[in-house]
Design a protein around this motif. Structure first.
Motif, short mmCIF file in Angstrom:
data_model
loop_
_atom_site.label_atom_id
_atom_site.label_comp_id
_atom_site.label_asym_id
_atom_site.label_seq_id
_atom_site.Cartn_x
_atom_site.Cartn_y
_atom_site.Cartn_z
N PRO A 197 37.75 27.59 -14.81
CA PRO A 197 37.92 26.98 -13.49
C PRO A 197 39.39 27.01 -13.07
O PRO A 197 40.27 26.88 -13.92
CB PRO A 197 37.47 25.53 -13.70
N PHE A 198 39.64 27.20 -11.78
CA PHE A 198 41.00 27.07 -11.27
C PHE A 198 41.37 25.60 -11.23
O PHE A 198 40.49 24.73 -11.14
CB PHE A 198 41.10 27.65 -9.85
N ASP A 217 29.34 24.65 -8.70
CA ASP A 217 29.63 23.97 -9.96
C ASP A 217 29.57 24.99 -11.09
O ASP A 217 29.34 26.18 -10.84
CB ASP A 217 28.64 22.81 -10.20
N LEU A 218 29.79 24.51 -12.31
CA LEU A 218 29.86 25.43 -13.44
C LEU A 218 28.54 26.20 -13.63
O LEU A 218 28.54 27.38 -13.97
CB LEU A 218 30.22 24.69 -14.72
N TYR A 248 36.40 29.84 -9.51
CA TYR A 248 36.35 30.18 -10.94
C TYR A 248 36.89 31.58 -11.16
O TYR A 248 36.67 32.48 -10.34
CB TYR A 248 34.91 30.09 -11.47
#
Lengths: 122, 402
Positions: free
Chosen positions: A115-116, A92-93, A4
């Motif tokens: 996010p990439f 995760d996010l 991220y």
């Protein structure tokens, strides 16, 4: 593990606020960011981070035409611009948002989490 | 019949398949294909004894077929669409239900509020995109894009498919309840022209509220929200008159209220208040319980209501709560005392039509007709709900005659 991009954006309002501050005012922020960076490294989430120089110092290269054209100045005249960033690894996010919360507290600014693109598997 | 069972079971099927295959899209498509099979078979063979299990098994087979087909074609692309859940599978009682994971994913704070509502109705409620679009009065393509974009963000940004940690749970549950209450209010207080109450959304919100209560029975605010919705819904038959005018609470025909819903709501209010962890929804439900307890408007226990609004103001201070408390105080101590409280809110509530409508009513009771009329005008200028417009216009015109 997903990566991220944690962006710290500046705008006119934050610039105006910064202009009122002295070096002494910045000391606690610098210390908090250092501590945050250490925490990122120790947890293994750290990939890369950096603060950028003033956008007046930027140069734009356009090599989409026949010969490259070099011009002075920021790419866009937008009111918001990137001031610094972290690149982290997170499961995760939610994990990325937790880091962003700590980063925002440390640098005393809003943090945008992006996010990439996912790497295709080798 | 097939459609009704399907909608009942849809959320469970999609949630279970999402957990198994790691992709909402795969789960949703497979559930759709399972419906086609059901539509073909059930009318001939009859509905199976456990339709939910039948649909899940059929959908899982469809999903496996599809993944096999696609894995030959583009394994990498398929892998990129997967969302991972590598949390250890801990036995956490009722919390294990896959639908609970789905609720928290759909109502994740990283999604736009309108997307949370749409996703919850689609993936948990089993409504079609067309039905959701119709309910929110937006073109179907707009709603489809909104849902697609949200699902893309879930997969791309890595919004997890799991129940949040205990530490984050209260805040995240509050977010889920807000989505459900928003769906309910959108149905109940619809601002859409020509549709004062949209049954489908209130019904759907109550159904979601029941699912949440089954999944999180230990959270009193979940019970409180269900009670609040039931007690509000109970009064609906009396809320709009035959000519489409709003009927305010004191004038409603209490015989038309739904007794079963009131009884269920009262039982839930008693249950959640007994846990002694009051919250916003529980207190609003308790206020509604006091109203629905009174056989006639004159029997309303206004001191109880004023006290409950006082408690609500203590945990969730807002000028709207103060306005409602002022209405109760006006009933207890007279319109003059109430008006003094209401007038203090001028400024913070000057764009909120119930503020002007409340002022208009108190001024009317004090015989200050000219001021009352301009307050009605101020309220009317802010409303786009036809039933409320009709009611306030009538009250204002009665003033003009009197």
């Amino acid at each position: 593990m997903p990566q991220y991009f944690l962006a710290v954006n500046h705008d006119e309002a934050s610039d105006a606020e910064m202009a009122t501050k002295t070096m002494e005012d910045f000391q606690p922020i610098i210390e908090a960011v250092d501590a945050f960076n250490t925490a990122l490294r120790e947890s293994g989430a750290w990939v890369f981070a950096g603060g950028l120089q003033d956008r007046e110092s930027s140069t734009v290269v356009d090599a989409t035409g026949d010969s490259p054209i070099v011009t002075d100045g920021p790419f866009s005249e937008s009111k918001e611009y990137l001031g610094g960033f972290w690149i982290i690894e997170a499961a995760d996010l939610d994990a990325a948002l937790d880091w962003a919360t700590k980063g925002s507290q440390a640098c005393a600014g809003k943090v945008e989490v992006r996010p990439f693109q996912l790497e295709p598997e080798a | 019949m097939v459609e009704r069972v399907y909608r009942e079971e849809f959320g469970r099927v999609v949630a279970s398949l999402t957990r198994r295959f790691g992709s909402i899209d795969v789960a949703e498509d497979a559930a759709g294909e399972a419906l086609l099979v059901a539509l073909e078979k059930w009318p001939v063979d009859g509905v199976p004894p456990n339709p939910g299990a039948w649909l899940t098994t059929t959908a899982a087979r469809k999903a496996i077929d599809k993944i096999r087909r696609e894995s030959h074609r583009d394994a990498k692309h398929q892998a990129a669409l997967m969302i991972e859940d590598d949390t250890p599978h801990e036995p956490t009682g009722p919390v294990e239900d896959d639908r609970l994971r789905m609720v928290f994913t759909c109502c994740h704070p990283a999604l736009a509020p309108e997307a949370r509502v749409a996703l919850t109705l689609r993936l948990l409620g089993g409504l079609t995109v067309a039905e959701i679009a119709q309910a929110f009065l937006v073109p179907e393509t707009t709603m489809a894009q909104r849902i697609t974009r949200a699902k893309k963000k879930i997969a791309g940004a890595g919004i997890p498919y799991r129940v949040p940690s205990l530490e984050d749970l209260p805040e995240r549950v509050a977010g889920v309840l807000a989505v459900v209450y928003l769906v309910f209010n959108e149905g109940y207080l619809s601002s859409a022209e020509g549709t004062s109450v949209r049954d489908d959304l209130t019904t759907e919100a109550i159904r979601l509220g029941r699912i949440l209560r089954a999944l999180l029975p230990q959270v009193p605010e979940v019970t409180g929200l269900l009670a609040l919705m039931l007690l509000t819904e109970a009064r609906r038959p009396a809320r709009i008159s035959a000519d489409g005018t709003l009927v305010p609470l004191p004038e409603q025909d209490r015989g038309a209220w739904s007794r079963p819903l009131i009884q269920e709501g009262h039982a839930l209010v008693r249950e959640c208040l007994a846990t002694n962890r009051p919250g916003r929804y529980q207190l609003m439900a308790a206020i509604n319980a006091v109203h629905t307890d009174a056989r006639a408007a004159a029997d309303t226990d206004w001191s109880q209501i004023a006290a409950l609004y006082g408690q609500l103001a203590a945990i969730d201070p807002s000028p709207i709560v103060e306005l409602n408390r002022a209405v109760a105080v006006a009933e207890l101590d007279g319109p003059e005392v109430g008006l003094a409280l209401v007038d203090r809110l001028n400024g913070s509530l000057s764009g909120y039509h119930p503020f002007h409508a409340t002022r208009a009513d108190l001024l009317r009771r004090l015989g200050r007709s000219a001021e009352s009329r301009s307050a009605y005008d101020a309220a009317l200028a802010l409303i786009d709900n036809p039933a409320e417009t009709a009611y306030l216009t009538r009250r204002r015109d009665q003033l003009a005659l009197g």
